[in-house]
Design a protein around this motif. Structure first.
Motif, PDB file in Angstrom:
ATOM      1  N   ASN A 106      -9.256  14.456  21.464  1.00  0.00           N
ATOM      2  CA  ASN A 106      -8.563  15.672  21.023  1.00  0.00           C
ATOM      3  C   ASN A 106      -7.390  15.349  20.105  1.00  0.00           C
ATOM      4  O   ASN A 106      -7.144  16.059  19.132  1.00  0.00           O
ATOM      5  CB  ASN A 106      -8.084  16.478  22.227  1.00  0.00           C
ATOM      6  CG  ASN A 106      -9.231  17.120  22.970  1.00  0.00           C
ATOM      7  OD1 ASN A 106     -10.314  17.312  22.414  1.00  0.00           O
ATOM      8  ND2 ASN A 106      -9.016  17.459  24.224  1.00  0.00           N
ATOM      9  N   TYR A 138      -7.047  16.642  16.308  1.00  0.00           N
ATOM     10  CA  TYR A 138      -5.860  17.426  15.945  1.00  0.00           C
ATOM     11  C   TYR A 138      -5.154  16.792  14.747  1.00  0.00           C
ATOM     12  O   TYR A 138      -4.837  17.480  13.765  1.00  0.00           O
ATOM     13  CB  TYR A 138      -4.913  17.513  17.148  1.00  0.00           C
ATOM     14  CG  TYR A 138      -3.617  18.205  16.841  1.00  0.00           C
ATOM     15  CD1 TYR A 138      -3.552  19.593  16.731  1.00  0.00           C
ATOM     16  CD2 TYR A 138      -2.450  17.471  16.634  1.00  0.00           C
ATOM     17  CE1 TYR A 138      -2.360  20.230  16.430  1.00  0.00           C
ATOM     18  CE2 TYR A 138      -1.260  18.096  16.335  1.00  0.00           C
ATOM     19  CZ  TYR A 138      -1.218  19.472  16.237  1.00  0.00           C
ATOM     20  OH  TYR A 138      -0.039  20.097  15.930  1.00  0.00           O
ATOM     21  N   TYR A 151      -7.255  17.269  11.552  1.00  0.00           N
ATOM     22  CA  TYR A 151      -7.143  18.616  10.975  1.00  0.00           C
ATOM     23  C   TYR A 151      -5.774  18.835  10.336  1.00  0.00           C
ATOM     24  O   TYR A 151      -5.657  19.478   9.288  1.00  0.00           O
ATOM     25  CB  TYR A 151      -7.412  19.693  12.029  1.00  0.00           C
ATOM     26  CG  TYR A 151      -8.888  19.930  12.267  1.00  0.00           C
ATOM     27  CD1 TYR A 151      -9.736  20.258  11.220  1.00  0.00           C
ATOM     28  CD2 TYR A 151      -9.432  19.827  13.535  1.00  0.00           C
ATOM     29  CE1 TYR A 151     -11.090  20.470  11.418  1.00  0.00           C
ATOM     30  CE2 TYR A 151     -10.783  20.035  13.756  1.00  0.00           C
ATOM     31  CZ  TYR A 151     -11.607  20.364  12.695  1.00  0.00           C
ATOM     32  OH  TYR A 151     -12.951  20.571  12.907  1.00  0.00           O
TER      33      TYR A 151
END
Length: 193
Positions: A72, A76, A79
């Motif tokens: 994750n 994150y 992005y």
């Protein structure tokens, strides 16, 4: 073998990108094509787009092979990097005419000026910096060997691309650009006051 072909495709793309943008070739074509030269920028943009789309299609056809596990945090960060890269590219493109850049308005008589304000006052090549962020973000999100090839090819090309682009800019703007080179870093802004 797929990755070698992908790297080869990037090599062709980057070579043509620099070759077709060279001042020497433009001078020769301007002389040979006369009034037809006004369409050269549109031709250059179309060739670049077709080659880039070919690389994208080639990438999609390669079976994804993960090089690191998805997390994750990495997704994150990926992005975030890609988003900042996109914002940087949009903000930096506002400083110049998109129609002229793409060659859509060949009859425009806009004189070219050296842009040194806004993002261009912090770094000389914000579009290259944006591409780096987007490609790094893509690698963190996808985590595939294909994404790594894209980033590696860009990292290998950047010193050459910057060199040839700045050679053209020095020819176009002369001492003004040389002074700008001394004052503003190429990709990473200085954080000093």
């Amino acid at each position: 073998m797929d990755y070698m072909l992908l790297a080869g495709s990037w090599l062709v793309f980057y070579f043509l990108h620099s070759f077709l943008a060279s001042s020497k070739l433009k001078r020769i074509l301007k002389e040979k094509l006369a009034s037809g030269y006004k369409w050269y920028r549109l031709f250059y943009s179309a060739i670049s787009l077709v080659l880039f789309l070919g690389i994208l299609i080639q990438s999609v056809l390669i079976q994804p092979q993960r090089i690191f596990e998805e997390s994750n945090l990495l997704v994150y960060l990926g992005y975030m990097l890609a988003t900042f890269g996109t914002i940087l590219s949009v903000k930096s493109s506002k400083a110049w005419s998109l129609k002229k850049f793409l060659g859509i308005n060949p009859d425009s008589e806009e004189t070219e000026i050296l842009i040194k304000s806004g993002l261009y006052g912090k770094i000389r090549h914000p579009l290259y910096a944006a591409l780096l962020m987007i490609f790094m973000g893509y690698l963190l999100v996808a985590g595939t060997a294909t994404a790594l090839v894209h980033l590696a090819c860009l990292l290998i090309y950047l010193p050459f691309g910057i060199y040839f682009e700045e050679k053209n800019l020095i020819e176009k703007f002369g001492d003004s650009y040389k002074t700008y080179q001394k004052e503003v870093p190429p990709l990473i802004p200085r954080w000093s006051r």
